[in-house]
Motif scaffolding. Sequence first.
Motif, PDB file in Angstrom:
ATOM      1  N   LEU A 129      31.227  36.718  36.358  1.00 56.31           N
ATOM      2  CA  LEU A 129      32.445  37.300  36.939  1.00 56.31           C
ATOM      3  C   LEU A 129      32.225  37.683  38.389  1.00 56.31           C
ATOM      4  O   LEU A 129      33.103  37.512  39.247  1.00 56.31           O
ATOM      5  N   GLU A 130      31.028  38.203  38.668  1.00 55.30           N
ATOM      6  CA  GLU A 130      30.724  38.608  40.041  1.00 55.30           C
ATOM      7  C   GLU A 130      30.639  37.402  40.970  1.00 55.30           C
ATOM      8  O   GLU A 130      31.218  37.410  42.057  1.00 55.30           O
ATOM      9  N   VAL A 131      29.952  36.348  40.563  1.00 54.53           N
ATOM     10  CA  VAL A 131      29.728  35.228  41.477  1.00 54.53           C
ATOM     11  C   VAL A 131      31.011  34.444  41.742  1.00 54.53           C
ATOM     12  O   VAL A 131      31.147  33.820  42.793  1.00 54.53           O
ATOM     13  N   VAL A 132      31.980  34.469  40.804  1.00 51.89           N
ATOM     14  CA  VAL A 132      33.245  33.766  41.055  1.00 51.89           C
ATOM     15  C   VAL A 132      34.341  34.690  41.575  1.00 51.89           C
ATOM     16  O   VAL A 132      35.456  34.245  41.838  1.00 51.89           O
ATOM     17  N   GLY A 133      34.014  35.986  41.735  1.00 54.08           N
ATOM     18  CA  GLY A 133      34.980  36.907  42.327  1.00 54.08           C
ATOM     19  C   GLY A 133      36.074  37.352  41.391  1.00 54.08           C
ATOM     20  O   GLY A 133      37.223  37.569  41.814  1.00 54.08           O
ATOM     21  N   LEU A 134      35.757  37.538  40.103  1.00 56.01           N
ATOM     22  CA  LEU A 134      36.770  37.957  39.136  1.00 56.01           C
ATOM     23  C   LEU A 134      36.419  39.273  38.447  1.00 56.01           C
ATOM     24  O   LEU A 134      37.002  39.604  37.413  1.00 56.01           O
ATOM     25  N   THR A 135      35.515  40.054  39.031  1.00 58.09           N
ATOM     26  CA  THR A 135      35.068  41.288  38.367  1.00 58.09           C
ATOM     27  C   THR A 135      36.236  42.221  38.071  1.00 58.09           C
ATOM     28  O   THR A 135      36.336  42.792  36.990  1.00 58.09           O
ATOM     29  N   GLY A 136      37.151  42.352  39.003  1.00 58.94           N
ATOM     30  CA  GLY A 136      38.268  43.275  38.802  1.00 58.94           C
ATOM     31  C   GLY A 136      39.343  42.749  37.877  1.00 58.94           C
ATOM     32  O   GLY A 136      40.264  43.488  37.521  1.00 58.94           O
TER      33      GLY A 136
END
Length: 298
Positions: A129-136
């Motif tokens: 999630l962090e590396v693709v920018g979807l954490t939030g």
Amino acid sequence: MVDTPGTGPVIEVRDLRMRYGDKEVLTGVDFTATAGEVVVLLGPNGAGKTTTIEILEGFRRRSGGDALVLGVDPADGDEPWRARLGVVLQSWRDHSKWRVRELLQHLGSYYANYSTPGKPRPWAVDELLEVVGLTGAEKTAIGRLSGGQRRRLDVAIGIVGRPDLLFLDEPTVGFDPEARRDFHDLIHRLTDVDSTTVLLTTHDLDEAEKLADRILILARGRIVASGSADELSRQVAGESEIRWTRDGQRFVHSAADATGFVRELFRQHGEAVGDLEVRRASLEETYMRLVREAEGAA
């Protein structure tokens, strides 16, 4: 024999041919790709890019020639072989009722039994999630994601199994400039850290130039040129354009040996030379010329 990570070519294609009825789509494609290499496949519509990718993914049987992907003929690829591949299409089946984290956990569970030495599968979901920018957005229903977020999820689905080889079809369509930059950083991370090989098709020549270790230009069913953007430019452009200023005047000159001309320029005028610019053919100009030459020859 199945290839192991880090040994032998990841992709090896010799005289690849494909015919649909009386129409020859591929007439003898040859290329290789090695571990950690980003290879960009360019070509006009109808050149055979999608057919080539589908054959290498094992989704279409070729008419002739030889192909090895991760040491296996893709026509005979089994589940452990497929677990080493990642695919990002232009669009995925609708999973709108799933939440982001739930879908990635579910898809990732299929890869748990296919780890290879030095590369555990799948990605840890929080890290992915962090590396693709979807954490939030991890708890968001997929049907409520923005277009850019949905495209990031497409990429996450393609790499959730931590592939050795990643196929990307127009991966940044719908990305804004920030998302595009983040995606490029992700590709560099995959190739540099995990030695993932990437085969990418795109119509974005600027993206191709930024990402590619090697560019293949496919026209009339065959590879008509192969090399880095700079190598292709040198191959096509017989002369470079040199621009400079001296004593308030602007000068322009074309030369086959740009380096030699610039050295002579500084030998004659030294520090009086300013605003020096050497311009070779752009990738777009190079691509268009090579395709026109191939189509004209045909």
